[in-house]
Design a protein around this motif. Structure first.
Motif, short mmCIF file in Angstrom:
data_model
loop_
_atom_site.label_atom_id
_atom_site.label_comp_id
_atom_site.label_asym_id
_atom_site.label_seq_id
_atom_site.Cartn_x
_atom_site.Cartn_y
_atom_site.Cartn_z
N ALA A 12 -5.31 14.26 1.36
CA ALA A 12 -5.14 14.28 2.81
C ALA A 12 -6.36 13.68 3.51
N GLN B 233 -7.33 10.60 3.61
CA GLN B 233 -7.90 9.40 2.99
C GLN B 233 -7.04 8.18 3.32
N PRO B 234 -7.68 6.99 3.34
CA PRO B 234 -6.90 5.77 3.62
C PRO B 234 -5.84 5.51 2.55
N ASP B 235 -4.85 4.72 2.93
CA ASP B 235 -3.82 4.32 1.96
C ASP B 235 -4.45 3.62 0.77
N GLN C 212 0.85 -1.19 0.00
CA GLN C 212 0.00 0.00 0.00
C GLN C 212 0.88 1.23 0.00
N TYR C 213 0.27 2.37 -0.35
CA TYR C 213 1.00 3.63 -0.33
C TYR C 213 0.01 4.75 0.01
N PRO C 214 0.52 5.88 0.51
CA PRO C 214 -0.38 6.95 0.95
C PRO C 214 -1.16 7.57 -0.21
N SER C 215 -2.39 7.90 0.08
CA SER C 215 -3.23 8.62 -0.88
C SER C 215 -2.69 10.03 -1.06
N GLU D 242 -8.37 2.43 -4.38
CA GLU D 242 -8.43 3.65 -3.58
C GLU D 242 -9.83 3.79 -2.99
N ARG E 12 -12.62 5.97 -1.46
CA ARG E 12 -13.00 7.38 -1.42
C ARG E 12 -14.49 7.48 -1.12
#
Length: 165
Positions: free
Chosen positions: A32, A34-36, A26-29, A54, A56
């Motif tokens: 700001a 929001q989940p990874d 996983q990686y950061p969204s 993703e 959302r």
């Protein structure tokens, strides 16, 4: 490929439990709060074999239209494998299309809980099924079920500019 959904867990479960993908990471969204973004892969992995999911929940539900993606297509080698997938999708209790003959290939369509339409399609017989390989693309090839509409279809086509530069 990235799928944006309201509830990532539902899509993640379909990818892993039904379609045989595995979670890669996983990686950061970029948004700001929001989940990874979750990354799943199949086969040997790599960019061509990844799906990024993703979550959302802050966005309105998707509406089909210009710029939207109609479905996600996955491939299998042949009709025998497709029939095994049909059985698997039926066992998972997903409403589905059953086997669809598209002339150039065979398909199965089903929707997962977030509404994403998946297609599992065979490689063959292929788009060269009705054309000499040395003349592919010289004329419009249509499957038999569309042949009666050839004139109407051709009238709406615009030539491609094939000159580079």
């Amino acid at each position: 490929m990235k799928l944006t959904v309201r509830y990532a867990e539902a899509t993640a479960d379909v990818l892993t439990d039904v379609l045989g993908f595995r979670k890669k990471g996983q990686y950061p969204s970029a948004v700001a709060g929001q989940p990874d973004i979750l990354v799943f892969e199949t086969g040997e992995g790599g960019t061509g074999a990844e799906i990024h999911v993703e979550e959302r929940a802050d966005l309105p539900p998707e509406r089909p239209g210009r710029g939207s993606v109609h479905h996600v297509a996955l491939r299998v080698d042949n009709e025998e494998q497709l029939r095994e997938w049909i059985e698997r999708i039926n066992e998972a209790a997903f409403p589905n299309s059953g086997l669809i003959d598209r002339f150039y290939f065979r398909s199965l369509y089903f929707r997962e809980p977030n509404g994403i339409l998946f297609e599992i399609a065979t490689d063959g017989p292929g788009f060269d099924a009705d054309e000499d390989i040395h003349h592919l693309g010289e004329s419009l090839a249509l499957p038999p079920f569309l042949e009666s509409r050839r004139e109407q279809i051709e009238a709406k086509l615009k030539p491609l500019d094939t000159k580079l530069g």
